[in-house]
Structure formats: structure tokens, C-alpha cells
Design an enzyme around this catalytic site. Structure first.
Site, PDB file in Angstrom:
ATOM      1  N   THR A  25       0.899  -1.167   0.000  1.00 43.79           N
ATOM      2  CA  THR A  25       0.000   0.000   0.000  1.00 43.79           C
ATOM      3  C   THR A  25       0.918   1.191   0.000  1.00 43.79           C
ATOM      4  O   THR A  25       2.068   1.080   0.427  1.00 43.79           O
ATOM      5  CB  THR A  25      -0.904   0.042   1.256  1.00 43.79           C
ATOM      6  OG1 THR A  25      -1.965  -0.906   1.106  1.00 43.79           O
ATOM      7  CG2 THR A  25      -1.536   1.385   1.501  1.00 43.79           C
ATOM      8  N   ARG A  38     -13.333  -8.384  -2.215  1.00 44.81           N
ATOM      9  CA  ARG A  38     -12.773  -7.979  -0.911  1.00 44.81           C
ATOM     10  C   ARG A  38     -12.209  -6.549  -0.969  1.00 44.81           C
ATOM     11  O   ARG A  38     -11.505  -6.181  -1.897  1.00 44.81           O
ATOM     12  CB  ARG A  38     -11.661  -8.960  -0.535  1.00 44.81           C
ATOM     13  CG  ARG A  38     -10.985  -8.663   0.814  1.00 44.81           C
ATOM     14  CD  ARG A  38      -9.729  -7.852   0.653  1.00 44.81           C
ATOM     15  NE  ARG A  38      -9.042  -7.633   1.925  1.00 44.81           N
ATOM     16  CZ  ARG A  38      -8.040  -6.775   2.100  1.00 44.81           C
ATOM     17  NH1 ARG A  38      -7.611  -6.061   1.085  1.00 44.81           N
ATOM     18  NH2 ARG A  38      -7.480  -6.626   3.270  1.00 44.81           N
ATOM     19  N   VAL A  39     -12.530  -5.772   0.050  1.00 42.91           N
ATOM     20  CA  VAL A  39     -11.986  -4.420   0.181  1.00 42.91           C
ATOM     21  C   VAL A  39     -11.366  -4.305   1.566  1.00 42.91           C
ATOM     22  O   VAL A  39     -11.966  -4.746   2.549  1.00 42.91           O
ATOM     23  CB  VAL A  39     -13.103  -3.358   0.001  1.00 42.91           C
ATOM     24  CG1 VAL A  39     -12.556  -1.970   0.282  1.00 42.91           C
ATOM     25  CG2 VAL A  39     -13.686  -3.424  -1.404  1.00 42.91           C
ATOM     26  N   GLY A  40     -10.156  -3.742   1.628  1.00 44.86           N
ATOM     27  CA  GLY A  40      -9.473  -3.602   2.918  1.00 44.86           C
ATOM     28  C   GLY A  40      -9.726  -2.238   3.544  1.00 44.86           C
ATOM     29  O   GLY A  40     -10.735  -1.576   3.265  1.00 44.86           O
ATOM     30  N   ASP A  41      -8.803  -1.827   4.373  1.00 47.52           N
ATOM     31  CA  ASP A  41      -8.972  -0.586   5.140  1.00 47.52           C
ATOM     32  C   ASP A  41      -8.616   0.673   4.352  1.00 47.52           C
ATOM     33  O   ASP A  41      -9.056   1.761   4.697  1.00 47.52           O
ATOM     34  CB  ASP A  41      -8.070  -0.627   6.381  1.00 47.52           C
ATOM     35  CG  ASP A  41      -6.597  -0.765   5.982  1.00 47.52           C
ATOM     36  OD1 ASP A  41      -6.278  -1.643   5.153  1.00 47.52           O
ATOM     37  OD2 ASP A  41      -5.768   0.016   6.469  1.00 47.52           O
ATOM     38  N   THR A 101      -1.033   1.062   6.648  1.00 51.04           N
ATOM     39  CA  THR A 101      -0.743  -0.080   5.784  1.00 51.04           C
ATOM     40  C   THR A 101      -0.668  -1.330   6.640  1.00 51.04           C
ATOM     41  O   THR A 101      -0.136  -1.300   7.749  1.00 51.04           O
ATOM     42  CB  THR A 101       0.581   0.080   5.012  1.00 51.04           C
ATOM     43  OG1 THR A 101       0.891  -1.175   4.375  1.00 51.04           O
ATOM     44  CG2 THR A 101       1.743   0.461   5.919  1.00 51.04           C
ATOM     45  N   GLY A 102      -1.208  -2.416   6.131  1.00 50.01           N
ATOM     46  CA  GLY A 102      -1.150  -3.660   6.892  1.00 50.01           C
ATOM     47  C   GLY A 102      -2.337  -4.533   6.570  1.00 50.01           C
ATOM     48  O   GLY A 102      -3.044  -4.297   5.588  1.00 50.01           O
ATOM     49  N   GLY A 126      -5.595  -5.387   6.331  1.00 48.33           N
ATOM     50  CA  GLY A 126      -6.718  -4.455   6.381  1.00 48.33           C
ATOM     51  C   GLY A 126      -7.891  -4.844   7.256  1.00 48.33           C
ATOM     52  O   GLY A 126      -8.532  -3.982   7.863  1.00 48.33           O
TER      53      GLY A 126
HETATM   54  N1  ASP Z   1      -4.079  -2.379   4.000  1.00 48.02           N
HETATM   55  C1  ASP Z   1      -4.147  -2.957   2.682  1.00 48.02           C
HETATM   56  C2  ASP Z   1      -5.369  -3.808   2.568  1.00 48.02           C
HETATM   57  O1  ASP Z   1      -5.672  -4.535   3.486  1.00 48.02           O
HETATM   58  C3  ASP Z   1      -2.969  -3.775   2.340  1.00 48.02           C
HETATM   59  C4  ASP Z   1      -1.668  -3.336   2.904  1.00 48.02           C
HETATM   60  O2  ASP Z   1      -1.497  -2.219   3.348  1.00 48.02           O
HETATM   61  O3  ASP Z   1      -0.748  -4.136   2.878  1.00 48.02           O
HETATM   62  O4  ASP Z   1      -5.983  -3.807   1.531  1.00 48.02           O
END
Ligand code: ASP
Length: 305
Positions: free
Chosen positions: A170, A198-201, A221-222, A224
Site C-alpha cells: 500500500t 474484498r476491500v481492505g482498510d 498499511t497492513g 486491512g
Molecule cells: N491495507 C491494505 C489492505 O488490506 C494492504 C496493505 O497495506 O498491505 O488492503
């Protein structure tokens, strides 16, 4: 003090596997985005413009999981999410699941500035993009050989942790401009092998992105799912606004405390109303950089550098 911080994701390679050449390329990519965003602030530009410029450069860089070089879905396609927030007005714009928008952050910003909505998804978001003269590309434009290989590994059930597969990533930026306004922006391809829309944060205001002049601006980032459940970005700002915490205390309480306890891997970059930058992560590394009119300029990947 004006300041900007950027990140290129928490999905760094384990240090032992990162070659000096690879490391130098990542650092150069981060430096290009950081310095371009900082130049906007230095010229008296807005924090919104600074974060947009920095994120657009990271989206165009195939190394990072956003725009070109984004991770692939289970079906081998690319679906992109992005969001942006203006700390002065609390205006926000977000898009999710778009497949043909060259720079998703520009579409998120158009949603914020030229629609009555906060979030648009999929084909509807792309229809709106046509009305704003946003650049379109074929889905193949985003795909790189590295991401195809990562997807193959995930599909055969490679069970190494997400960060070792570089499945995390991200990009994002936060800034405070000379007028004291804060802004945050985040853009991503999500997680390798994602499926079922799927949708993350990253496009969720309050989870992956938040900005409020009264407290701070955050880009996360991480993993989500955990970041959504703990409303990471808003939680950090709320601890500063109502809890009297410093930005560092608030960020650490959420990233090293709540998130880590749940198994939510990743990190955040943040800037507060005074221009102080904080970066906190519980993963092995996080691609990141910060620069301020106080004379600070830093690019780092791992904990110590
Ligand atoms: N946060 C992002 C998601 O979950 C992915 C990431 O930051 O690695 O879509």
C-alpha cells in the site's frame, strides 16, 4: 512547520532476503515521492496537493502495491482502492474495486471535490471518472511479473506469513502545509489473492485514512481486516483529540497495543497539528520517509534505518 511523511507499505522483504540493489531501488522510489511532495509544501502549496503528488508517484512506481505494480486478485486481475481526506474541512473521497483508473488517488480526490458522495465503487466509480476526464488504462497496465509470481505462490498454498510473501503493501502520504492544514491519502491493490470483491482498510475513512486539523492525519498499511475492526486511523486521532495523548503515544497504543494483540500486522504514518511526524509499525519493516522544514529528511525500511 510544514512536513510530509510517506509510506510504501509494511510488506517489506525479510532483511536477510533484501539485496543491496533492491534496497537502493526502493529507497530511490521513496525519495522521489517524498521530495516531490515536500517541494509542493515548500512552494506554499496545500497539504492536499502534496499528498496527491506523492501518492501518484508511488502509484506509478511498479515496486509498490498501488497503481502499476499492484498485487493481483485470485483471478489474476487488479482491483484498486484509494482514499483522501482534507483535515481542514473533514471532506473525504474514496473509491474501491476500480480496474482501469491509472491513478486511483486522483479519482478519490475527484469524488471528494466534485461529487456529493464520499465513496464510489467498481463500475459506477469508473463511470464517474469518465465525467471528470480521469486517465484510463487497460487492466494489464498494472500487472508485473513479480506480482504474477507472488500470486502463483499464494494459490499453491504457500503458508509463509503475509509479509514474507510481500502480500502486504500500500502507499500513502500525510502532510501539514504552511497554512497549518493537514491531509492524508492512501492507495492500494489490497492483498494478493483477494477474492469476492474484498476491500481492505485503505479506502475506508477512519480505518486506513483520516485527517482532522484538530488532531492529526494518518495513513495506514497492513492487514486491512484488523485495521477496519479497530478503526485505526480515527482511533489514533481520537486519542490525541479527546484523550490528550501525544501523537507518538496514541500511535503506539493502537499499532503496538490493540492491533498487535489481535494479530493485526502493519503500521501507520502520521503528522500532527504542529507538524510533528510519527511512524509506528509492528511488522519487520515499513517502507517510509519523512521530511520537514525543521530540517529532517529520513528514508527507512527496517526498524533501525
Ligand atoms: N491495507 C491494505 C489492505 O488490506 C494492504 C496493505 O497495506 O498491505 O488492503
Amino acid at each position: 512547520m510544514h512536513a510530509i511523511a510517506i509510506h510504501g507499505g509494511a510488506g517489506t522483504l525479510p532483511r536477510a532476503e533484501m539485496t543491496p540493489d533492491q534496497e537502493a531501488t526502493y529507497r530511490a522510489g521513496l525519495a522521489a515521492a517524498l521530495d516531490a511532495g515536500y517541494a509542493v509544501l515548500e512552494d506554499g502549496g496545500t497539504s492536499l496537493d502534496a499528498v496527491t503528488v506523492a501518492v501518484r508517484i508511488l502509484e506509478d512506481d511498479p515496486l509498490f502495491n498501488a497503481g502499476r505494480g499492484a498485487v493481483l486478485t485470485h483471478e489474476g486481475t487488479v482491483e484498486l482502492d484509494a482514499s483522501i481526506m482534507d483535515g481542514r474541512t473533514l471532506a473525504a473521497g474514496a473509491i474501491a474495486g476500480v480496474a482501469h483508473i491509472r491513478n486511483p488517488i486522483e479519482l478519490a480526490r475527484a469524488v471528494m471535490e466534485h461529487s456529493p458522495h464520499v465513496m464510489l465503487i467498481g463500475t459506477g466509480a469508473e463511470e464517474f471518472a469518465h465525467t471528470r476526464n480521469i486517465a484510463f488504462v487497460a487492466n494489464d497496465y498494472f500487472k508485473t511479473e513479480t506480482r504474477k509470481a507472488q500470486l502463483r505462490r499464494v494459490l499453491v498454498g504457500d503458508t509463509r506469513p503475509a509479509n514474507e510473501l510481500s502480500a502486504l503493501g500500500t502507499v500513502g502520504a500525510v502532510a501539514r502545509d504552511q497554512a497549518g492544514n493537514l491531509a492524508a491519502a492512501t492507495s492500494t491493490g489490497g492483498m494478493t489473492g483477494k477474492r469476492y470483491g474484498r476491500v481492505g482498510d485503505s479506502p475506508i475513512i477512519g480505518a486506513g485514512t483520516y485527517a482532522d486539523n484538530g488532531s492529526c492525519a494518518i495513513s495506514a498499511t497492513g492487514h486491512g481486516e484488523y485495521f477496519i475492526r479497530t478503526a485505526v486511523a480515527h482511533d489514533i486521532c481520537a486519542r490525541v483529540a479527546y484523550g490528550g495523548a501525544t501523537l507518538q503515544q496514541a500511535a503506539d497504543a493502537v499499532v503496538m497495543g490493540r492491533l498487535a494483540k489481535m494479530g493485526g500486522e502493519g503500521g501507520i504514518i502520521a503528522v500532527d497539528a504542529s507538524g510533528q511526524v510519527v511512524m509506528s509499525f509492528n511488522s519487520e519493516g515499513m517502507f517510509r520517509g519523512a521530511r520537514s522544514s525543521g530540517g529532517k529528511r529520513e528514508i527507512a525500511i527496517y526498524r533501525d534505518r
